[in-house]
Structure formats: structure tokens, C-alpha cells
Design an enzyme around this catalytic site. Structure first.
Site, mmCIF file in Angstrom:
data_model
loop_
_atom_site.group_PDB
_atom_site.id
_atom_site.type_symbol
_atom_site.label_atom_id
_atom_site.label_comp_id
_atom_site.label_asym_id
_atom_site.label_seq_id
_atom_site.Cartn_x
_atom_site.Cartn_y
_atom_site.Cartn_z
ATOM 1 C CD1 TRP A 101 6.898 1.806 -4.388
ATOM 2 C CD2 TRP A 101 4.857 0.914 -4.135
ATOM 3 N NE1 TRP A 101 5.966 2.756 -4.753
ATOM 4 C CE2 TRP A 101 4.717 2.231 -4.603
ATOM 5 C CE3 TRP A 101 3.712 0.161 -3.896
ATOM 6 C CZ2 TRP A 101 3.473 2.821 -4.843
ATOM 7 C CZ3 TRP A 101 2.467 0.737 -4.136
ATOM 8 C CH2 TRP A 101 2.360 2.043 -4.601
ATOM 9 C CG ASP A 171 8.249 -3.424 -8.020
ATOM 10 O OD1 ASP A 171 8.242 -2.943 -9.165
ATOM 11 O OD2 ASP A 171 7.498 -3.013 -7.108
ATOM 12 C CE LYS A 195 4.450 4.242 -10.525
ATOM 13 N NZ LYS A 195 4.789 3.295 -9.494
#
Ligand SMILES: *Cc1c(COP(=O)(O)O)cnc(C)c1O
Length: 361
Positions: A101, A171, A195
């Protein structure tokens, strides 16, 4: 058919209570005679939903008054572009590469300016967090970027990098609301909610006001990606992901009831300990991350034998433990044990792993 134990990395398990409540309100939300899905985002009922969601989130995280909270569409991946578009005023930023990511975010930012990769753990398949106490950060970098919890590799920053006075952008998609954080240490905290916080389709951006006071770094920044416009319009510049935000609001209330972020942290540490203790004592299964950087949320592990891994995933599925297959880029297994995973889900998984170990010794 009962519910399974869902170890998916995302979209992921949500609190059963929240799902039941949403089901009860599905046809008639609080006497409005309609579902939240059918409601105008300008209606009084919806205005209360989104305002209360923001208030509860602010309470939970202790978000200082000089930070804006934006509920957005577009997935966390859209932020990979929004971050540089809004913040890269000098055309330069520092990125710490701790997994897929962060890698993707850096590659996207490179479309808009210079990206300096100041640290990486790629040399050991991202199984650790690099030392970030004394990084060589360019003086004129607009920000330092991290992915705080690495969903795929199962690592987590236990201390934030020394940014040497630069603003920190994080993030937090896969550790959102899993434990208390000090928002004032960040310039921007953002995450997709699927999530740990709600259904896919919503992302939350928490940004320090002064960073967006003059609007985005790039004039060409699409209106929808302009944090100032989004913030000035209280996330209602256009139609927001209404239903998703409503579910997030319910999850915030659930977390409050569970003792807030302190309560969540205790709950998550307890679960992670059960699983890591077993992995550390097992002769068959092995965790893939160095102990000091282990995530509370995503726990990757292997047997060291691909065939046996496959057999385990298949037998686990048959026994009601879903989505234990590791990410396609790393193989093995991964148990994501987000906020809403009950302790007995982890206890039962460990009991199942013990049995598998005996049968396959
Ligand atoms: C899942 C994930 C993303 C991507 O989220 P999308 O909403 O699918 O774009 C980004 N960052 C992290 C840390 C993630 O776990």
C-alpha cells in the site's frame, strides 16, 4: 446456517449488534417510513446521522478542534492521489515503503511530483518496520508518508517516525480505531473504513485545518478531491456514501460502548496475544513478522509447506473459519482479527490449529 468466523482482511467482520440494528431499521428508520438508503442526504434525519457520526468519531479519537473530518467516497486508493494533490506544494515528499500500500501510494504520488523513498523494508519481504529515528528527509519535503499498519504483511509502527518537523501523513485503513492515537502528531490521518469501521465505499480523512486553508497544491485538483471544498461543505458537497456513513456511525457507538479506544486496545491485545503465543510455541505454524513490529490486526503465518498451507485453509473453511488464505502476493495464511472479531473466534481458531498440528505432525 449460523455466522462463520470471518478472518477477511477487508471488507471484514462487523459487530453483529450493528448489523441487527441496521436490519431492524431497514424499512423504517426512526419513524421516517423509509430506509436510510432511500433518504435525501439533505433531509433532517440524515443531517442528524452524519453530524452525530462526526461527533462520535471526534469523541472517540479525541480529534482536536483544528482538524477537519471528511467522509468521502473513493476507497483508500483515491487518497494515494489526493494526498499529493492537496499537499505537495513544494513538489516533493518523503515516503517510507513498508509494503504494497505504501508502494502504491508512492508510485501514485510520483505522477504529481518528486518522491523520495527515505526507508524501506523490501529487503526482507516487508517483515519488519525500518528504523525511522534518523531519516534523511529533504528539507523542502512537503510531508512524510507512512502506511501505519501493513494489512498484507502484518507489521505496525509501534513508534511514529521522527519526521524532523515535517508533517506526517498516515494511511490507517487497517488499524483505524483499533487503539488510541494522538491525532495532533499527524497532519493527515486517513483510511478506508472497510477493514475496521464499516462497509466499503467510505473513507475518512482527518486533516489539520491550516494545511488546506489555501486550497489544494494543484489548481487542476478535481473538485471532488479537494479537501478544502469537502471540509467547507461538511462532507455534503455532493451526495456522500450515505448508508455507509450511517453504519460507521453505529460502529462508533458500539466502540464507545466497548470502552472507547482504550477498551478496543485491551480487547485487541488480548486476541492478538492468544494467536501470537500459539504461533511462538507451535512446531508447525510460524508467524512471519519480527515480534517487535507485529500488528494487532493482521496476523500472517505459514507452515513452511505450500501444500500443507492449502490443506489448512481448506479444512479451516470447512470448519467455519473463513478467509484465512494469505494475500496473493505473499501466500501462506493471514488471520485478520479486527475490532469486531470476538475473542472466542480467535480461541476457537487456535484450538483448530492445535488439532491440525497434531494430525499433520
Ligand atoms: C485495503 C487497504 C487500502 C486500499 O483500500 P481501497 O479502499 O480498496 O482502495 C489502502 N491502504 C491500506 C493500508 C489498506 O489496508
Amino acid at each position: 446456517m449460523g455466522r462463520v468466523y470471518n478472518f477477511s482482511a477487508g471488507p471484514a467482520v462487523l459487530p453483529e449488534e450493528v448489523l441487527k440494528e441496521a436490519a431492524e431499521e431497514m424499512l423504517d428508520y426512526k419513524g421516517t417510513g423509509m430506509s436510510v438508503m432511500e433518504m435525501s442526504h439533505r433531509s433532517k434525519a440524515y443531517d442528524e446521522i452524519i453530524k452525530e457520526a462526526e461527533k462520535d468519531l471526534r469523541d472517540l479519537m479525541g480529534i482536536p478542534d483544528n482538524y477537519k473530518v471528511i467522509f468521502r467516497q473513493g476507497g483508500a486508493s483515491l487518497q494515494f492521489a489526493e494526498v499529493p494533490m492537496n499537499l505537495m506544494k513544494n513538489g516533493k515528499a518523503a515516503y517510507i515503503i513498508t509494503g504494497q500500500w505504501a508502494k502504491k501510494a508512492a508510485a501514485e504520488a510520483e505522477k504529481y511530483g518528486e518522491v523520495v523513498r527515505v526507508a524501506s523494508s523490501a529487503d526482507k519481504t516487508f517483515s519488519y518496520i525500518p528504523d525511522c529515528s534518523d531519516l534523511d528527509i529533504p528539507e523542502d519535503a512537503d510531508y512524510v508518508y507512512i502506511c501505519e499498519n501493513n494489512t498484507i504483511y502484518g507489521t505496525k509502527y509501534k513508534t511514529l517516525p521522527n519526521t524532523k518537523g515535517h508533517i506526517l501523513v498516515a494511511d490507517v485503513s487497517s488499524c483505524f480505531l483499533s487503539e488510541p492515537i494522538d491525532v495532533s502528531k499527524y497532519g493527515v490521518v486517513y483510511g478506508g473504513v472497510q477493514k475496521n469501521v464499516g462497509p466499503a465505499g467510505v473513507q475518512i480523512v482527518i486533516v489539520r485545518e491550516d494545511l488546506i486553508a489555501d486550497g489544494p497544491a494543484f489548481k487542476q485538483c478535481p473538485t471532488m478531491m479537494d479537501w478544502k471544498i469537502q471540509a467547507d461543505n461538511d462532507s455534503l458537497y455532493n451526495t456522500p456514501p450515505c448508508y455507509g456513513i450511517y453504519i460507521c456511525g453505529k460502529v462508533f457507538k458500539w466502540i464507545k460502548k466497548m470502552g472507547g479506544l482504550e477498551g478496543m486496545k485491551a480487547h485487541n491485545e488480548k486476541k492478538a496475544k492468544i494467536l501470537y503465543d500459539f504461533l511462538d510455541s507451535s512446531k508447525l505454524f510460524k508467524g512471519t513478522v519480527v515480534p517487535e513490529d507485529r500488528s494487532l490486526m493482521n496476523v500472517p503465518f505459514v507452515t513452511g509447506n505450500e501444500e500443507l498451507d492449502k490443506k489448512f485453509v481448506a479444512e479451516a473453511k470447512a470448519a467455519g473459519f473463513e478467509n484465512l488464505k494469505g494475500h496473493r502476493t505473499v501466500g501462506g495464511m493471514r488471520a485478520s482479527i479486527y475490532n469486531a472479531m470476538p475473542i472466542e473466534g480467535v480461541e476457537k481458531l487456535v484450538a483448530f490449529m492445535k488439532k491440525f498440528e497434531e494430525e499433520n505432525a
